[in-house]
Scaffold this motif. Sequence first.
Motif, PDB file in Angstrom:
ATOM      1  N   GLU A  22       0.831  -1.194   0.000  1.00 20.85           N
ATOM      2  CA  GLU A  22       0.000   0.000   0.000  1.00 20.85           C
ATOM      3  C   GLU A  22       0.868   1.248   0.000  1.00 20.85           C
ATOM      4  O   GLU A  22       2.048   1.199   0.385  1.00 20.85           O
ATOM      5  N   GLY A  23       0.287   2.357  -0.425  1.00 23.14           N
ATOM      6  CA  GLY A  23       1.027   3.606  -0.466  1.00 23.14           C
ATOM      7  C   GLY A  23       1.573   3.985   0.902  1.00 23.14           C
ATOM      8  O   GLY A  23       0.865   3.914   1.902  1.00 23.14           O
ATOM      9  N   GLY A  24       2.852   4.365   0.937  1.00 21.88           N
ATOM     10  CA  GLY A  24       3.482   4.760   2.186  1.00 21.88           C
ATOM     11  C   GLY A  24       4.074   3.617   2.985  1.00 21.88           C
ATOM     12  O   GLY A  24       4.667   3.839   4.053  1.00 21.88           O
ATOM     13  N   ASP A  25       3.934   2.384   2.505  1.00 25.64           N
ATOM     14  CA  ASP A  25       4.504   1.230   3.218  1.00 25.64           C
ATOM     15  C   ASP A  25       6.019   1.340   3.319  1.00 25.64           C
ATOM     16  O   ASP A  25       6.697   1.819   2.400  1.00 25.64           O
ATOM     17  N   ARG A  26       6.536   0.864   4.445  1.00 23.61           N
ATOM     18  CA  ARG A  26       7.980   0.632   4.607  1.00 23.61           C
ATOM     19  C   ARG A  26       8.108  -0.865   4.884  1.00 23.61           C
ATOM     20  O   ARG A  26       7.680  -1.358   5.927  1.00 23.61           O
ATOM     21  N   ILE A  27       8.673  -1.590   3.911  1.00 25.80           N
ATOM     22  CA  ILE A  27       8.649  -3.055   3.942  1.00 25.80           C
ATOM     23  C   ILE A  27      10.054  -3.611   4.166  1.00 25.80           C
ATOM     24  O   ILE A  27      10.998  -3.264   3.446  1.00 25.80           O
ATOM     25  N   LEU A  28      10.161  -4.466   5.153  1.00 23.22           N
ATOM     26  CA  LEU A  28      11.410  -5.175   5.425  1.00 23.22           C
ATOM     27  C   LEU A  28      11.296  -6.564   4.814  1.00 23.22           C
ATOM     28  O   LEU A  28      10.344  -7.296   5.097  1.00 23.22           O
ATOM     29  N   VAL A  29      12.258  -6.934   3.948  1.00 25.55           N
ATOM     30  CA  VAL A  29      12.207  -8.217   3.248  1.00 25.55           C
ATOM     31  C   VAL A  29      13.270  -9.147   3.831  1.00 25.55           C
ATOM     32  O   VAL A  29      14.454  -8.816   3.856  1.00 25.55           O
ATOM     33  N   GLY A  30      12.835 -10.307   4.307  1.00 28.51           N
ATOM     34  CA  GLY A  30      13.783 -11.272   4.833  1.00 28.51           C
ATOM     35  C   GLY A  30      14.637 -11.855   3.716  1.00 28.51           C
ATOM     36  O   GLY A  30      14.117 -12.365   2.729  1.00 28.51           O
ATOM     37  N   ALA A  31      15.957 -11.758   3.853  1.00 27.59           N
ATOM     38  CA  ALA A  31      16.891 -12.226   2.818  1.00 27.59           C
ATOM     39  C   ALA A  31      17.720 -13.380   3.368  1.00 27.59           C
ATOM     40  O   ALA A  31      18.584 -13.179   4.215  1.00 27.59           O
ATOM     41  N   SER A  32      17.461 -14.594   2.888  1.00 28.47           N
ATOM     42  CA  SER A  32      18.195 -15.765   3.363  1.00 28.47           C
ATOM     43  C   SER A  32      19.389 -16.094   2.477  1.00 28.47           C
ATOM     44  O   SER A  32      20.314 -16.784   2.892  1.00 28.47           O
ATOM     45  N   GLY A  33      19.349 -15.643   1.222  1.00 29.60           N
ATOM     46  CA  GLY A  33      20.372 -16.023   0.251  1.00 29.60           C
ATOM     47  C   GLY A  33      19.921 -17.155  -0.642  1.00 29.60           C
ATOM     48  O   GLY A  33      20.600 -17.511  -1.600  1.00 29.60           O
ATOM     49  N   GLY A  34      18.737 -17.741  -0.352  1.00 34.22           N
ATOM     50  CA  GLY A  34      18.184 -18.803  -1.173  1.00 34.22           C
ATOM     51  C   GLY A  34      17.369 -18.264  -2.330  1.00 34.22           C
ATOM     52  O   GLY A  34      17.146 -17.059  -2.462  1.00 34.22           O
ATOM     53  N   LYS A  35      16.887 -19.177  -3.166  1.00 33.71           N
ATOM     54  CA  LYS A  35      16.197 -18.793  -4.400  1.00 33.71           C
ATOM     55  C   LYS A  35      14.886 -18.056  -4.147  1.00 33.71           C
ATOM     56  O   LYS A  35      14.504 -17.169  -4.911  1.00 33.71           O
ATOM     57  N   ASP A  36      14.181 -18.433  -3.060  1.00 31.81           N
ATOM     58  CA  ASP A  36      12.858 -17.866  -2.804  1.00 31.81           C
ATOM     59  C   ASP A  36      12.949 -16.385  -2.426  1.00 31.81           C
ATOM     60  O   ASP A  36      12.317 -15.531  -3.049  1.00 31.81           O
ATOM     61  N   SER A  37      13.724 -16.101  -1.387  1.00 27.57           N
ATOM     62  CA  SER A  37      13.840 -14.712  -0.953  1.00 27.57           C
ATOM     63  C   SER A  37      14.560 -13.859  -2.000  1.00 27.57           C
ATOM     64  O   SER A  37      14.257 -12.677  -2.150  1.00 27.57           O
ATOM     65  N   THR A  38      15.490 -14.464  -2.745  1.00 30.68           N
ATOM     66  CA  THR A  38      16.194 -13.704  -3.780  1.00 30.68           C
ATOM     67  C   THR A  38      15.238 -13.293  -4.899  1.00 30.68           C
ATOM     68  O   THR A  38      15.279 -12.162  -5.389  1.00 30.68           O
ATOM     69  N   ALA A  39      14.338 -14.205  -5.299  1.00 29.74           N
ATOM     70  CA  ALA A  39      13.335 -13.870  -6.313  1.00 29.74           C
ATOM     71  C   ALA A  39      12.405 -12.772  -5.801  1.00 29.74           C
ATOM     72  O   ALA A  39      12.022 -11.859  -6.553  1.00 29.74           O
ATOM     73  N   LEU A  40      12.037 -12.845  -4.527  1.00 29.79           N
ATOM     74  CA  LEU A  40      11.164 -11.826  -3.943  1.00 29.79           C
ATOM     75  C   LEU A  40      11.853 -10.470  -3.932  1.00 29.79           C
ATOM     76  O   LEU A  40      11.241  -9.443  -4.262  1.00 29.79           O
ATOM     77  N   ILE A  41      13.126 -10.441  -3.580  1.00 30.97           N
ATOM     78  CA  ILE A  41      13.878  -9.185  -3.554  1.00 30.97           C
ATOM     79  C   ILE A  41      14.068  -8.657  -4.970  1.00 30.97           C
ATOM     80  O   ILE A  41      14.005  -7.439  -5.208  1.00 30.97           O
ATOM     81  N   GLU A  42      14.276  -9.554  -5.924  1.00 31.21           N
ATOM     82  CA  GLU A  42      14.361  -9.142  -7.331  1.00 31.21           C
ATOM     83  C   GLU A  42      13.060  -8.464  -7.756  1.00 31.21           C
ATOM     84  O   GLU A  42      13.076  -7.456  -8.479  1.00 31.21           O
ATOM     85  N   TYR A  43      11.941  -9.003  -7.312  1.00 32.34           N
ATOM     86  CA  TYR A  43      10.637  -8.392  -7.624  1.00 32.34           C
ATOM     87  C   TYR A  43      10.539  -6.980  -7.044  1.00 32.34           C
ATOM     88  O   TYR A  43      10.119  -6.044  -7.732  1.00 32.34           O
ATOM     89  N   PHE A  44      10.930  -6.820  -5.782  1.00 31.90           N
ATOM     90  CA  PHE A  44      10.867  -5.501  -5.168  1.00 31.90           C
ATOM     91  C   PHE A  44      11.780  -4.508  -5.886  1.00 31.90           C
ATOM     92  O   PHE A  44      11.414  -3.345  -6.094  1.00 31.90           O
ATOM     93  N   ALA A  45      12.965  -4.964  -6.276  1.00 31.39           N
ATOM     94  CA  ALA A  45      13.886  -4.085  -7.005  1.00 31.39           C
ATOM     95  C   ALA A  45      13.285  -3.654  -8.336  1.00 31.39           C
ATOM     96  O   ALA A  45      13.402  -2.486  -8.748  1.00 31.39           O
ATOM     97  N   ASN A  46      12.629  -4.604  -9.018  1.00 28.89           N
ATOM     98  CA  ASN A  46      11.961  -4.293 -10.279  1.00 28.89           C
ATOM     99  C   ASN A  46      10.793  -3.344 -10.055  1.00 28.89           C
ATOM    100  O   ASN A  46      10.574  -2.393 -10.817  1.00 28.89           O
ATOM    101  N   ARG A  47      10.057  -3.580  -9.002  1.00 26.00           N
ATOM    102  CA  ARG A  47       8.881  -2.759  -8.701  1.00 26.00           C
ATOM    103  C   ARG A  47       9.268  -1.305  -8.419  1.00 26.00           C
ATOM    104  O   ARG A  47       8.528  -0.368  -8.743  1.00 26.00           O
ATOM    105  N   MET A  48      10.434  -1.110  -7.813  1.00 30.49           N
ATOM    106  CA  MET A  48      10.883   0.243  -7.487  1.00 30.49           C
ATOM    107  C   MET A  48      11.133   1.083  -8.727  1.00 30.49           C
ATOM    108  O   MET A  48      11.155   2.317  -8.661  1.00 30.49           O
ATOM    109  N   ARG A  49      11.333   0.428  -9.873  1.00 32.79           N
ATOM    110  CA  ARG A  49      11.597   1.162 -11.122  1.00 32.79           C
ATOM    111  C   ARG A  49      10.313   1.573 -11.835  1.00 32.79           C
ATOM    112  O   ARG A  49      10.373   2.260 -12.857  1.00 32.79           O
ATOM    113  N   ARG A  50       9.177   1.155 -11.311  1.00 32.12           N
ATOM    114  CA  ARG A  50       7.920   1.521 -11.931  1.00 32.12           C
ATOM    115  C   ARG A  50       7.533   2.953 -11.544  1.00 32.12           C
ATOM    116  O   ARG A  50       7.792   3.391 -10.414  1.00 32.12           O
ATOM    117  N   PRO A  51       6.907   3.684 -12.442  1.00 35.16           N
ATOM    118  CA  PRO A  51       6.575   5.087 -12.162  1.00 35.16           C
ATOM    119  C   PRO A  51       5.582   5.274 -11.021  1.00 35.16           C
ATOM    120  O   PRO A  51       5.540   6.339 -10.410  1.00 35.16           O
TER     121      PRO A  51
END
Length: 236
Positions: A22-51
Motif C-alpha cells: 500500500e502507499g506509504g509502506d515501509r517493507i522489510l524483506v527477509g533475505a536468506s540467500g536462497g532462491k525464494d527470498s532472492t526472487a522476492l527481492i528481485e521483484y521488489f527491485a523491479n517494482r521500485m523502477r515503476r513510475p
Amino acid sequence: MKKKVKLFSLIDKAVFDYNLIEGGDRILVGASGGKDSTALIEYFANRMRRPDCNFEYKALNIQSDFSPAFPKEIEDFFKVWQVPFERLDVNILERVKAGQKMSCYWCSTQRRTELINYAIKNGYNKIALGHHLDDILTTLLMNMLNKGEFSTMVPRLKYDNYPVTIIRPLVYVAEERLVENAVEKGYAGFTCSCDYQENSDRKNARQKLELLTGGDLILKEHLFNSLKNVQIQYLP
C-alpha cells in the motif's frame, strides 16, 4: 496449451488480490540467500523502477552464529539491482536452553523475532517473507495430519501484539517456477543451508504433497483455491 504466467505477474496478482503493498509502506524483506527470498527481492527491485512506486523497502539478512555466510554472489546481484541491504549478526545457539534441541523451527522462530524487532525499531510496518505455494500447501497438510487442524500460512497476517504485518507475495508461485527463475537469472546454485535443517515433519508432508498432486502445478493451484472455496454445509 495453457500459457505460463510470468513470475512477476503472479506476484503482482497476489499483491493486488490481498492488498499486500500500500502507499506509504515501509517493507522489510527477509533475505536468506536462497532462491525464494532472492526472487522476492528481485521483484521488489523491479517494482521500485515503476513510475507508480509509492513505498520503500529494505532487504535484511539475519546471520546466525552457525549458518554459512551470506553468498557474495547474491550480494553482487543486490548491488546490480540497487537493493538496500543489511546483514544482522545474531547468536542463536546461546538462546537454546538446557535440554532443548536446536531445530529448523526454533531457528526460524528466532529469525522471525529478530526481523520483527528490527522492523519495529526502524519504523517498518510490513515484513515480506519468501514462502511460496508449495510451502503454503505443505503447511496445510502438516496441520491437518499432525494437529487435526485445517489451517496454513496466510498471505497477509496482522499481528495483534506488534505494529507489523507479515506479507507473503509468493503465495501464487510454485517452487518449480522459482527454480526456473533462479536458473535463468544465474543464482540457482545458492541455498540457505545449515547443519540444523532436518525437519522430518515438513519433509514428509512435502513428499505427501508431491504424491497427492504428482507434481502437477494445476492440481496444486486447485488445492490452494479450495482454501478460498470452503463449502461449510458439506463439512462435519
